[in-house]
Design a protein around this motif. Sequence first.
Motif, PDB file in Angstrom:
ATOM      1  N   PHE A  48     116.101  61.708  64.485  1.00 28.47           N
ATOM      2  CA  PHE A  48     115.724  62.290  65.772  1.00 28.47           C
ATOM      3  C   PHE A  48     114.261  62.724  65.774  1.00 28.47           C
ATOM      4  CE2 PHE A  48     120.381  63.742  66.278  1.00 28.47           C
ATOM      5  CZ  PHE A  48     120.718  62.504  66.794  1.00 28.47           C
ATOM      6  N   PHE A  49     113.836  63.322  64.680  1.00 29.30           N
ATOM      7  CA  PHE A  49     112.452  63.785  64.587  1.00 29.30           C
ATOM      8  C   PHE A  49     111.484  62.603  64.615  1.00 29.30           C
ATOM      9  CE2 PHE A  49     108.678  65.003  62.072  1.00 29.30           C
ATOM     10  CZ  PHE A  49     108.238  66.072  62.846  1.00 29.30           C
ATOM     11  N   ALA A  50     111.823  61.543  63.884  1.00 33.84           N
ATOM     12  CA  ALA A  50     110.967  60.353  63.839  1.00 33.84           C
ATOM     13  C   ALA A  50     110.859  59.709  65.218  1.00 33.84           C
ATOM     14  CB  ALA A  50     111.516  59.351  62.827  1.00 33.84           C
ATOM     15  N   VAL A  51     111.993  59.614  65.913  1.00 37.85           N
ATOM     16  CA  VAL A  51     111.998  59.042  67.266  1.00 37.85           C
ATOM     17  C   VAL A  51     111.174  59.903  68.211  1.00 37.85           C
ATOM     18  CG1 VAL A  51     113.448  58.533  69.280  1.00 37.85           C
ATOM     19  CG2 VAL A  51     114.194  57.832  67.006  1.00 37.85           C
ATOM     20  N   PHE A  52     111.343  61.216  68.113  1.00 35.81           N
ATOM     21  CA  PHE A  52     110.605  62.144  68.972  1.00 35.81           C
ATOM     22  C   PHE A  52     109.099  61.994  68.776  1.00 35.81           C
ATOM     23  CE2 PHE A  52     108.519  66.297  69.495  1.00 35.81           C
ATOM     24  CZ  PHE A  52     108.789  66.540  70.829  1.00 35.81           C
ATOM     25  N   VAL A  53     108.664  61.949  67.530  1.00 31.98           N
ATOM     26  CA  VAL A  53     107.234  61.806  67.224  1.00 31.98           C
ATOM     27  C   VAL A  53     106.718  60.463  67.728  1.00 31.98           C
ATOM     28  CG1 VAL A  53     105.536  61.584  65.358  1.00 31.98           C
ATOM     29  CG2 VAL A  53     107.289  63.366  65.251  1.00 31.98           C
ATOM     30  N   PHE A  54     107.512  59.420  67.519  1.00 29.28           N
ATOM     31  CA  PHE A  54     107.123  58.075  67.959  1.00 29.28           C
ATOM     32  C   PHE A  54     106.943  58.032  69.474  1.00 29.28           C
ATOM     33  CE2 PHE A  54     108.170  53.853  69.533  1.00 29.28           C
ATOM     34  CZ  PHE A  54     107.374  53.037  68.737  1.00 29.28           C
ATOM     35  N   LEU A  55     107.911  58.575  70.197  1.00 25.99           N
ATOM     36  CA  LEU A  55     107.851  58.558  71.660  1.00 25.99           C
ATOM     37  C   LEU A  55     106.701  59.411  72.186  1.00 25.99           C
ATOM     38  CD1 LEU A  55     111.650  58.770  72.569  1.00 25.99           C
ATOM     39  CD2 LEU A  55     110.181  56.753  72.562  1.00 25.99           C
ATOM     40  N   LEU A  56     106.449  60.508  71.508  1.00 29.83           N
ATOM     41  CA  LEU A  56     105.339  61.376  71.901  1.00 29.83           C
ATOM     42  C   LEU A  56     104.007  60.665  71.687  1.00 29.83           C
ATOM     43  CD1 LEU A  56     104.954  64.319  72.932  1.00 29.83           C
ATOM     44  CD2 LEU A  56     104.539  64.977  70.558  1.00 29.83           C
ATOM     45  N   LEU A  57     103.906  59.970  70.565  1.00 32.01           N
ATOM     46  CA  LEU A  57     102.676  59.259  70.212  1.00 32.01           C
ATOM     47  C   LEU A  57     102.385  58.123  71.186  1.00 32.01           C
ATOM     48  CD1 LEU A  57     100.379  58.880  68.095  1.00 32.01           C
ATOM     49  CD2 LEU A  57     101.925  57.347  66.865  1.00 32.01           C
ATOM     50  N   PHE A  58     103.441  57.406  71.579  1.00 28.62           N
ATOM     51  CA  PHE A  58     103.258  56.234  72.439  1.00 28.62           C
ATOM     52  C   PHE A  58     103.670  56.496  73.890  1.00 28.62           C
ATOM     53  CE2 PHE A  58     103.499  54.199  68.240  1.00 28.62           C
ATOM     54  CZ  PHE A  58     102.332  53.443  68.295  1.00 28.62           C
ATOM     55  N   ARG A  59     103.521  57.727  74.307  1.00 26.97           N
ATOM     56  CA  ARG A  59     103.873  58.060  75.688  1.00 26.97           C
ATOM     57  C   ARG A  59     102.914  57.430  76.692  1.00 26.97           C
ATOM     58  NH1 ARG A  59     104.804  64.194  78.139  1.00 26.97           N
ATOM     59  NH2 ARG A  59     105.743  63.523  80.107  1.00 26.97           N
ATOM     60  N   PHE A  60     101.670  57.241  76.284  1.00 30.17           N
ATOM     61  CA  PHE A  60     100.665  56.718  77.204  1.00 30.17           C
ATOM     62  C   PHE A  60      99.931  55.483  76.674  1.00 30.17           C
ATOM     63  CE2 PHE A  60     100.902  61.368  77.901  1.00 30.17           C
ATOM     64  CZ  PHE A  60     101.389  61.362  79.200  1.00 30.17           C
ATOM     65  N   VAL A  61      99.762  55.383  75.367  1.00 27.91           N
ATOM     66  CA  VAL A  61      98.936  54.305  74.809  1.00 27.91           C
ATOM     67  C   VAL A  61      99.735  53.011  74.675  1.00 27.91           C
ATOM     68  CG1 VAL A  61      97.484  55.929  73.562  1.00 27.91           C
ATOM     69  CG2 VAL A  61      99.478  54.951  72.419  1.00 27.91           C
ATOM     70  N   PRO A  62      99.053  51.859  74.695  1.00 28.09           N
ATOM     71  CA  PRO A  62      99.748  50.572  74.517  1.00 28.09           C
ATOM     72  C   PRO A  62     100.468  50.504  73.177  1.00 28.09           C
ATOM     73  CG  PRO A  62      97.525  50.237  75.348  1.00 28.09           C
ATOM     74  CD  PRO A  62      97.623  51.688  74.989  1.00 28.09           C
ATOM     75  N   ILE A  63     101.593  49.835  73.175  1.00 30.51           N
ATOM     76  CA  ILE A  63     102.393  49.684  71.956  1.00 30.51           C
ATOM     77  C   ILE A  63     102.140  48.285  71.395  1.00 30.51           C
ATOM     78  CG2 ILE A  63     104.734  49.659  71.016  1.00 30.51           C
ATOM     79  CD1 ILE A  63     105.493  51.592  73.293  1.00 30.51           C
ATOM     80  N   PRO A  64     101.569  48.185  70.198  1.00 32.99           N
ATOM     81  CA  PRO A  64     101.160  46.877  69.665  1.00 32.99           C
ATOM     82  C   PRO A  64     102.310  45.940  69.326  1.00 32.99           C
ATOM     83  CG  PRO A  64     100.880  48.596  68.010  1.00 32.99           C
ATOM     84  CD  PRO A  64     101.226  49.291  69.291  1.00 32.99           C
ATOM     85  N   PHE A  65     103.447  46.487  68.922  1.00 33.13           N
ATOM     86  CA  PHE A  65     104.595  45.646  68.566  1.00 33.13           C
ATOM     87  C   PHE A  65     105.866  46.484  68.597  1.00 33.13           C
ATOM     88  CE2 PHE A  65     102.374  47.092  64.738  1.00 33.13           C
ATOM     89  CZ  PHE A  65     103.353  47.887  64.157  1.00 33.13           C
ATOM     90  N   SER A  66     106.990  45.805  68.596  1.00 34.20           N
ATOM     91  CA  SER A  66     108.287  46.484  68.586  1.00 34.20           C
ATOM     92  C   SER A  66     109.033  46.144  67.303  1.00 34.20           C
ATOM     93  CB  SER A  66     109.120  46.041  69.795  1.00 34.20           C
ATOM     94  OG  SER A  66     109.498  44.678  69.660  1.00 34.20           O
TER      95      SER A  66
END
Length: 247
Positions: free
Chosen positions: A32-50
């Motif tokens: 949950f913490f990892a997902v939260f940080v990830f979503l916070l980090l990529f809330r606005f910036v382009p995501i290079p890959f999935s």
Amino acid sequence: MKKTKQLLTALLRLFSLKWWKKNWQRIAIRFFFAVFVFLLLFRFVPIPFSSYMIQQQVGHWLQGDFHYRVTSTWVSLEKISPYMQLAVIAAEDQKFPSHYGFDFTAIQKAFKYNEKSTRKIRGASTISQQTAKNLMLWHGQSWLRKGLEVPATMLLELGWSKKRILEVYLNIAEFGDGIFGVEAASRFYFNKPAKNLTQSEAALLAAVLPNPIIYKVKKPSAWVRKKQQWIVKQMRNLGINYLKQLD
């Protein structure tokens, strides 16, 4: 020799059911913490890959296919045709603007259908669920993946706007073998940027989303053409102003 034994012991512990039962809470909290940080980090910036792009690329390499290449070009939602935005909503998730990640009516219908049917399994995944799966998890039918998909989708809905979810979905969805994102798909199939897609072209791209490896954009089957026509009809019923509900 000692290091090898230690490695084997660690691997056995990792795949031990007893170990999972003992540590599942710690794993869940970290996830949950990892997902939260990830979503916070990529809330606005382009995501290079999935994660699914990585899964596909590495999978082909492991099979000895070094010609396979993931193709993807990130574009903002403003540079994606409104027809394309509406097409995926019409095709995949018409309640997308109003639900909170899950369409329980569709889930109930799919459950009843799958109980009675011996043929193709009907899914009920929303755009939010598909985004969470493609972005952070992996494909395949497993209870573990489905279990992780639920909290990941909830966090996605809490942390991102509907427009952001749709933007990411359209940039990471697979539209063909190695073709990810609507910009790459539009240029590959129609030789134009995604912002210039017509209603018919958008509906055709959306029609292959259930399985873009089986269903082809370049040589659409009768089923794909029928689905395309159905999507166009749904788009007209919803109307382009339906997208305003995402604001």
